[in-house]
Design a protein around this motif. Structure first.
Motif, PDB file in Angstrom:
ATOM      1  N   GLU A   1       0.834  -1.204   0.000  1.00 35.55           N
ATOM      2  CA  GLU A   1       0.000   0.000   0.000  1.00 35.55           C
ATOM      3  C   GLU A   1       0.868   1.253   0.000  1.00 35.55           C
ATOM      4  O   GLU A   1       0.607   2.211  -0.720  1.00 35.55           O
ATOM      5  CB  GLU A   1      -0.967  -0.021   1.200  1.00 35.55           C
ATOM      6  CG  GLU A   1      -2.149  -0.926   0.890  1.00 35.55           C
ATOM      7  CD  GLU A   1      -3.104  -1.114   2.068  1.00 35.55           C
ATOM      8  OE1 GLU A   1      -4.214  -1.629   1.834  1.00 35.55           O
ATOM      9  OE2 GLU A   1      -2.734  -0.761   3.211  1.00 35.55           O
TER      10      GLU A   1
ATOM     11  N   CYS B   1       2.235   1.724  -3.509  1.00 37.14           N
ATOM     12  CA  CYS B   1       1.258   2.217  -4.491  1.00 37.14           C
ATOM     13  C   CYS B   1       0.929   3.684  -4.267  1.00 37.14           C
ATOM     14  O   CYS B   1       0.802   4.455  -5.215  1.00 37.14           O
ATOM     15  CB  CYS B   1      -0.015   1.371  -4.468  1.00 37.14           C
ATOM     16  SG  CYS B   1       0.235  -0.233  -5.250  1.00 37.14           S
TER      17      CYS B   1
ATOM     18  N   ILE C   1      -6.124   6.002  -4.046  1.00 37.69           N
ATOM     19  CA  ILE C   1      -5.779   4.776  -4.767  1.00 37.69           C
ATOM     20  C   ILE C   1      -6.376   3.613  -3.991  1.00 37.69           C
ATOM     21  O   ILE C   1      -6.266   3.567  -2.769  1.00 37.69           O
ATOM     22  CB  ILE C   1      -4.235   4.626  -4.806  1.00 37.69           C
ATOM     23  CG1 ILE C   1      -3.672   5.317  -6.037  1.00 37.69           C
ATOM     24  CG2 ILE C   1      -3.781   3.192  -4.764  1.00 37.69           C
ATOM     25  CD1 ILE C   1      -3.987   4.621  -7.328  1.00 37.69           C
TER      26      ILE C   1
ATOM     27  N   LEU D   1      -6.689  -0.495  -3.447  1.00 34.19           N
ATOM     28  CA  LEU D   1      -6.161  -1.821  -3.746  1.00 34.19           C
ATOM     29  C   LEU D   1      -7.131  -2.895  -3.281  1.00 34.19           C
ATOM     30  O   LEU D   1      -7.846  -2.711  -2.293  1.00 34.19           O
ATOM     31  CB  LEU D   1      -4.828  -2.045  -3.024  1.00 34.19           C
ATOM     32  CG  LEU D   1      -3.657  -1.150  -3.424  1.00 34.19           C
ATOM     33  CD1 LEU D   1      -2.400  -1.614  -2.709  1.00 34.19           C
ATOM     34  CD2 LEU D   1      -3.448  -1.191  -4.933  1.00 34.19           C
TER      35      LEU D   1
ATOM     36  N   ILE E   1      -5.983  -3.074  -8.748  1.00 33.98           N
ATOM     37  CA  ILE E   1      -6.106  -1.654  -8.485  1.00 33.98           C
ATOM     38  C   ILE E   1      -7.392  -1.158  -9.159  1.00 33.98           C
ATOM     39  O   ILE E   1      -7.699  -1.564 -10.277  1.00 33.98           O
ATOM     40  CB  ILE E   1      -4.833  -0.945  -8.996  1.00 33.98           C
ATOM     41  CG1 ILE E   1      -4.656   0.411  -8.353  1.00 33.98           C
ATOM     42  CG2 ILE E   1      -4.767  -0.825 -10.480  1.00 33.98           C
ATOM     43  CD1 ILE E   1      -3.192   0.817  -8.378  1.00 33.98           C
TER      44      ILE E   1
ATOM     45  N   LEU F   1      -7.369   5.912 -12.848  1.00 29.71           N
ATOM     46  CA  LEU F   1      -7.196   5.209 -11.571  1.00 29.71           C
ATOM     47  C   LEU F   1      -8.012   5.791 -10.447  1.00 29.71           C
ATOM     48  O   LEU F   1      -8.350   6.957 -10.451  1.00 29.71           O
ATOM     49  CB  LEU F   1      -5.727   5.295 -11.143  1.00 29.71           C
ATOM     50  CG  LEU F   1      -4.755   4.527 -12.001  1.00 29.71           C
ATOM     51  CD1 LEU F   1      -3.385   4.584 -11.370  1.00 29.71           C
ATOM     52  CD2 LEU F   1      -5.206   3.093 -12.131  1.00 29.71           C
TER      53      LEU F   1
ATOM     54  N   TRP G   1     -11.137  -3.506 -12.293  1.00 32.76           N
ATOM     55  CA  TRP G   1      -9.959  -3.795 -11.478  1.00 32.76           C
ATOM     56  C   TRP G   1      -8.865  -4.292 -12.401  1.00 32.76           C
ATOM     57  O   TRP G   1      -9.114  -5.122 -13.254  1.00 32.76           O
ATOM     58  CB  TRP G   1     -10.269  -4.852 -10.416  1.00 32.76           C
ATOM     59  CG  TRP G   1     -11.258  -4.394  -9.396  1.00 32.76           C
ATOM     60  CD1 TRP G   1     -12.608  -4.581  -9.428  1.00 32.76           C
ATOM     61  CD2 TRP G   1     -10.979  -3.654  -8.207  1.00 32.76           C
ATOM     62  NE1 TRP G   1     -13.186  -4.002  -8.324  1.00 32.76           N
ATOM     63  CE2 TRP G   1     -12.206  -3.434  -7.554  1.00 32.76           C
ATOM     64  CE3 TRP G   1      -9.802  -3.166  -7.621  1.00 32.76           C
ATOM     65  CZ2 TRP G   1     -12.302  -2.748  -6.343  1.00 32.76           C
ATOM     66  CZ3 TRP G   1      -9.894  -2.486  -6.414  1.00 32.76           C
ATOM     67  CH2 TRP G   1     -11.136  -2.272  -5.786  1.00 32.76           C
TER      68      TRP G   1
END
Ligand code: PHE
Length: 354
Positions: free
Chosen positions: A232, A235, A244, A246, A264, A275, A281
Motif C-alpha cells: 500500500e 502504491c 488509490i 487496492l 487496483i 485510476l 480492477w
C-alpha cells in the motif's frame, strides 16, 4: 669549387621529393660523396694549397648541407599545406537538426520503483534471463509435473540431441532471483529485482517479453500485515493519487502460502485507463508469504525465518500511471510513440525529486 657549388645547389633546387634530395645528399656530402673524395686529395697538395682548399671545401660542405635541410623543410611544409587543404572544414556550417532521445516509460518506471523501495530499505538484486529449470521452477516448489509449468507458456532453450539434462528456460518470472539472492546473502534480507521475463503470450495486455519487479523481505517475525503495508505504501508513493484503492484477492502460487493477488481500482475513459475510481480492477501483482520449501531451497531454516514475496508487472504500472493504452506498442520501437510517451533525460524519478 664554384662548379661543384652550382651543380649541387642546382640539383637541390630541382629535387622533386625527399628521395631525390637524399640521392643528392649522398652524392655530394655522403661518406663516399664528391666532397669527401676531394678532401682525400688534400693529402697530395702542398701545405699552402691545403690551407686554402681545406676550409673552402668545409665551407662548401656546410653550404650544401644547409641548403638540403632548408629544401627538406620546405617540402614538409608544402606536404602539410596540401593535407590541410584536403582536410579543410567549415566550422561555420549549420549543425544537424537537433534530435533528442527519450527515456522509455519502462526505464522511467523501473527507476521510480527502485527509488521508492530504496526508501523502504530494499536493495537491488539481479539474476540471469536464461535460467535453469531448477531455479525457475523446482526451487520455487513447482515440480516437473506441476500444471504451473504449462500455464506459464515457457520458452525452452534448445539442447543438443544427445543431452538429456533439462533444458534451460527464458525465465518466466523474476522469482528465481529469490533463491539466487538467498544463496548469496542469507537472511535477514530485503531485496527487489527488476528485470525482463518471457512467456509465449500476445494480446493487448500481454507481450512475449515483459518486465517484473520481484520483492522479498525475510526476518524472524515478518507477517502478511507487513506485506500489505509495504504494498500500500508503495502504491501510494508510486501513483501519487489520493484514494488509490487496492484489492487483495486470495489466490494461489506454489511458492507462497497464503497467497494474494492485488488489483487496483480503475476504469477506461476514451481509450485511457483512469485510476482510483470506476468499476474495473486491473491486476498488478502476485504476492504471499514465502513457502517453507522455498526458504529451504534458498538455504535458510524455515523454522527460524519467514518472509513475504511479491512480483509486480512493471509494464502494467507504466500503463496505469501514464495512461498508455496498448502494451504491444511498448516494444514496437516506434519513434512517434517514444516521443509522445517518453521522458526527458533529466526528469527525475518521482521520489528523488522530493
Ligand atoms: N512469480 C509470480 C508471477 O510471475 C508472481 C509472484 C511473485 C507471486 C512472488 C507471489 C510471490 O506470476
Amino acid at each position: 669549387m664554384d662548379d661543384l657549388r652550382d651543380k649541387y645547389l642546382g640539383q637541390i633546387a630541382g629535387a622533386g621529393d625527399e628521395a631525390d634530395l637524399e640521392t643528392v645528399r649522398l652524392a655530394a656530402v655522403g661518406k663516399k660523396g664528391e666532397i669527401a673524395l676531394k678532401m682525400r686529395e688534400l693529402g697530395k697538395m702542398t701545405p699552402e694549397e691545403r690551407q686554402q682548399v681545406g676550409p673552402a671545401l668545409n665551407a662548401l660542405k656546410d653550404e650544401i648541407t644547409s641548403a638540403i635541410s632548408a629544401r627538406k623543410a620546405g617540402m614538409e611544409d608544402a606536404a602539410l599545406d596540401a593535407r590541410l587543404r584536403t582536410e579543410w572544414l567549415d566550422v561555420t556550417l549549420p549543425t544537424r537538426a537537433r534530435r533528442r532521445g527519450t527515456i522509455h516509460p519502462v526505464s522511467q518506471v523501473t527507476e521510480e520503483v527502485t527509488a521508492i523501495f530504496a526508501d523502504l530499505g530494499f536493495s537491488v538484486a539481479e539474476g540471469p534471463q536464461i535460467e535453469t529449470d531448477w531455479y525457475n521452477f523446482d526451487a520455487l516448489n513447482i515440480p516437473g509435473h506441476h500444471p504451473a509449468r504449462a500455464e506459464m507458456d515457457t520458452f525452452y532453450m534448445a539442447r543438443a540431441a544427445d543431452d538429456d539434462r533439462p533444458p534451460h528456460v527464458l525465465r518466466t518470472h523474476t522469482s528465481p532471483v529469490q533463491i539466487r539472492s538467498l544463496e548469496k546473502t542469507g537472511a535477514p534480507t530485503r531485496i527487489i529485482c527488476p528485470g525482463r521475463v518471457y512467456r509465449a503470450d500476445y494480446d493487448q495486455t500481454h507481450t512475449p517479453m515483459f518486465h517484473q519487479v520481484e520483492g522479498m523481505a525475510i526476518d524472524r517475525d515478518i507477517s502478511m500485515a507487513n506485506l500489505k503495508w509495504v504494498l500500500e505504501e508503495f502504491c501510494r508513493a508510486f501513483f501519487e493519487i489520493d484514494g488509490i484503492e487496492l484489492r487483495f484477492r486470495a489466490s494461489h502460487f506454489p511458492f507462497t502460502e497464503p497467497s494474494a493477488e492485488v488489483d487496483i481500482r480503475c476504469f477506461w475513459e476514451g481509450g485511457t485507463l483512469k485510476l482510483g475510481e470506476g468499476d474495473d480492477w486491473m491486476e498488478i501483482l502476485g504476492s504471499g508469504m514465502m513457502h517453507p520449501k522455498v526458504l529451504a531451497a534458498g538455504g535458510i531454516d524455515p523454522d527460524v525465518w519467514q518472509g513475504f514475496a511479491f512480483g509486480i508487472g512493471i509494464d502494467r504500472l507504466a500503463m496505469l500511471k501514464y495512461g498508455i493504452p496498448d502494451l504491444r506498442a511498448f516494444f514496437d520501437s516506434d519513434l512517434r510513440w517514444l516521443r509522445h510517451y517518453g521522458f526527458g533525460a533529466l526528469q527525475a524519478p518521482t521520489r528523488h525529486a522530493g
